[in-house]
Design an enzyme around this catalytic site. Structure first.
Site, PDB file in Angstrom:
ATOM      1  N   LEU A  30      15.168 -36.255  43.240  1.00  0.00           N
ATOM      2  CA  LEU A  30      16.082 -35.251  43.794  1.00  0.00           C
ATOM      3  C   LEU A  30      17.464 -35.316  43.157  1.00  0.00           C
ATOM      4  CD1 LEU A  30      15.090 -35.552  47.555  1.00  0.00           C
ATOM      5  CD2 LEU A  30      14.210 -33.966  45.823  1.00  0.00           C
ATOM      6  N   HIS A  31      18.074 -34.142  43.000  1.00  0.00           N
ATOM      7  CA  HIS A  31      19.427 -34.033  42.459  1.00  0.00           C
ATOM      8  C   HIS A  31      20.200 -33.054  43.345  1.00  0.00           C
ATOM      9  CE1 HIS A  31      17.998 -30.223  40.849  1.00  0.00           C
ATOM     10  NE2 HIS A  31      17.046 -30.847  40.181  1.00  0.00           N
ATOM     11  N   HIS A  34      18.598 -29.726  44.493  1.00  0.00           N
ATOM     12  CA  HIS A  34      17.677 -29.765  45.640  1.00  0.00           C
ATOM     13  C   HIS A  34      18.475 -29.795  46.954  1.00  0.00           C
ATOM     14  CE1 HIS A  34      14.975 -31.825  42.540  1.00  0.00           C
ATOM     15  NE2 HIS A  34      14.257 -30.800  42.918  1.00  0.00           N
ATOM     16  N   GLN A  58      -0.712 -28.378  38.831  1.00  0.00           N
ATOM     17  CA  GLN A  58       0.117 -27.505  37.993  1.00  0.00           C
ATOM     18  C   GLN A  58       0.451 -28.126  36.635  1.00  0.00           C
ATOM     19  OE1 GLN A  58       3.136 -27.581  41.100  1.00  0.00           O
ATOM     20  NE2 GLN A  58       4.698 -27.924  39.562  1.00  0.00           N
ATOM     21  N   GLY A 144      14.355 -22.233  44.449  1.00  0.00           N
ATOM     22  CA  GLY A 144      15.503 -22.081  43.557  1.00  0.00           C
ATOM     23  C   GLY A 144      15.340 -20.943  42.555  1.00  0.00           C
ATOM     24  N   LYS A 146      16.608 -21.174  39.801  1.00  0.00           N
ATOM     25  CA  LYS A 146      16.441 -21.912  38.540  1.00  0.00           C
ATOM     26  C   LYS A 146      15.053 -21.634  37.950  1.00  0.00           C
ATOM     27  CE  LYS A 146      16.153 -25.426  35.592  1.00  0.00           C
ATOM     28  NZ  LYS A 146      14.958 -26.162  35.852  1.00  0.00           N
ATOM     29  N   GLN A 150       8.822 -18.494  39.115  1.00  0.00           N
ATOM     30  CA  GLN A 150       8.144 -19.130  40.259  1.00  0.00           C
ATOM     31  C   GLN A 150       8.580 -18.475  41.573  1.00  0.00           C
ATOM     32  OE1 GLN A 150       7.546 -23.520  40.639  1.00  0.00           O
ATOM     33  NE2 GLN A 150       9.330 -23.391  41.963  1.00  0.00           N
ATOM     34  N   MET A 181      20.876 -28.100  36.606  1.00  0.00           N
ATOM     35  CA  MET A 181      20.349 -29.411  37.015  1.00  0.00           C
ATOM     36  C   MET A 181      18.829 -29.358  37.064  1.00  0.00           C
ATOM     37  SD  MET A 181      22.941 -30.647  39.929  1.00  0.00           S
ATOM     38  CE  MET A 181      24.670 -30.864  39.541  1.00  0.00           C
TER      39      MET A 181
END
Ligand code: AMP
Length: 278
Positions: A30-31, A34, A58, A144, A146, A150, A181
């Site tokens: 985690l960063h 998250h 995946q 996210g 990001k 998805q 990140m």
């Protein structure tokens, strides 16, 4: 109090049926990106569930499943400090018990962009996300921006399968130099890490030139050249896409999205930005 659960019966006993449930699925390592999704979930829900599961479905055989960073104790400490209510840590037998055979196919949207490089990826993501959403039945779940493709595929999935969860997009959190990140950033050597922010700055340059009225094809080509000159060894794609269908757009489209993936050494970085072309 933060509860740590590893099995489905434990999880379902921990969930309070009288509360609004918010869910954030992760693969751990985690960063702050998250954690920003967790803070967003808290604005929409009363009981927060975080899952950590590195989903083998995946990853292709040649990808980094066994090397993917795993740091359970550190993650649990972070989530406890963050005041998460339930940390769900299923093992692979809980998610895929002996005899498990069902597959999900997200359709053609899973075969473009990331799907051209990783053809099984989104079907694997859809399988695990469907299972997690049905196990938890959250009111909201945060994904996210990001991972923009998805996010769009998960929104499609819950619509198509009538899963009663509202999907909330979370903005991308970046390092001070603009690099999005990612748990995979820890694979980068210091030399490659110093090149990595060029992906974001190149997307910003493309956005600016498109918003100033430059030709789409020229701006994208210039971006690819810039990344290769900066030290990226391969650009998998840089495309201007429709924000919902992700189909390539070649004419002016409001709220289009530039999506990009490029390789630095053996690490693939992805990023994206919205573009407003009048
Ligand atoms: P992962 O653990 O990488 O599978 O990511 C779990 C969730 O965190 C996904 O919804 C990601 O899109 C999201 N996420 C990853 N990186 C970031 C970031 N830099 N900012 C915000 N959300 C992120």
């Amino acid at each position: 109090m933060t509860l740590i659960v590893r099995t489905l019966p434990e999880l379902q006993r921990a969930i309070d049926p009288n509360k609004r449930i918010g869910f954030v699925p992760t693969m751990g390592a985690l960063h702050p990106g998250h954690l920003s999704l967790i803070r967003l979930a808290k604005k929409h829900a009363e009981q927060i569930v975080i899952s950590i599961f590195v989903n083998q479905a995946q990853f292709a055989p040649h990808e980094d499943f066994s090397a993917y960073p795993r740091q359970e104790i550190q993650d649990i400490n972070l989530l406890t400090q963050e005041g998460v209510d339930i940390i769900y840590l299923p093992d692979s037998h809980t998610m895929y018990p002996a005899g498990f055979t069902t597959r999900i196919d997200v359709g053609p949207i899973g075969q473009i962009l990331e799907g051209t490089i990783r053809p099984h990826f989104f079907n694997g993501v859809a399988l695990v996300v469907s299972k997690l959403l049905l196990q938890i039945l959250p009111d909201i779940a945060v994904f996210g921006e990001k991972d923009y493709q998805q996010l769009i595929i998960i929104q499609q999935l819950v619509r198509d399968l009538n899963i009663p969860t509202t999907i909330i997009p979370g903005p991308t959190l970046r390092e001070n130099d603009g690099l999005a990140m990612s748990s995979r950033n820890q694979y980068l050597t210091p030399a490659l890490r110093s090149i990595a922010p060029t992906l974001f700055s190149t997307l910003q340059d493309i956005k600016k030139s498109l918003e100033e009225g430059q030709m789409i094809a020229d701006s994208l080509k210039k971006g690819i050249r810039h990344l290769l000159e900066a030290g990226f060894n391969q650009v998998d794609y840089i495309q201007l896409c429709h924000p919902q269908t992700l189909q390539q757009v070649t004419t002016h489209t409001p709220n289009a999205r530039i999506l990009a993936a490029a390789r630095l050494g053996t690490t693939r970085l992805i990023d994206n930005l919205p573009v407003w072309i009048q």
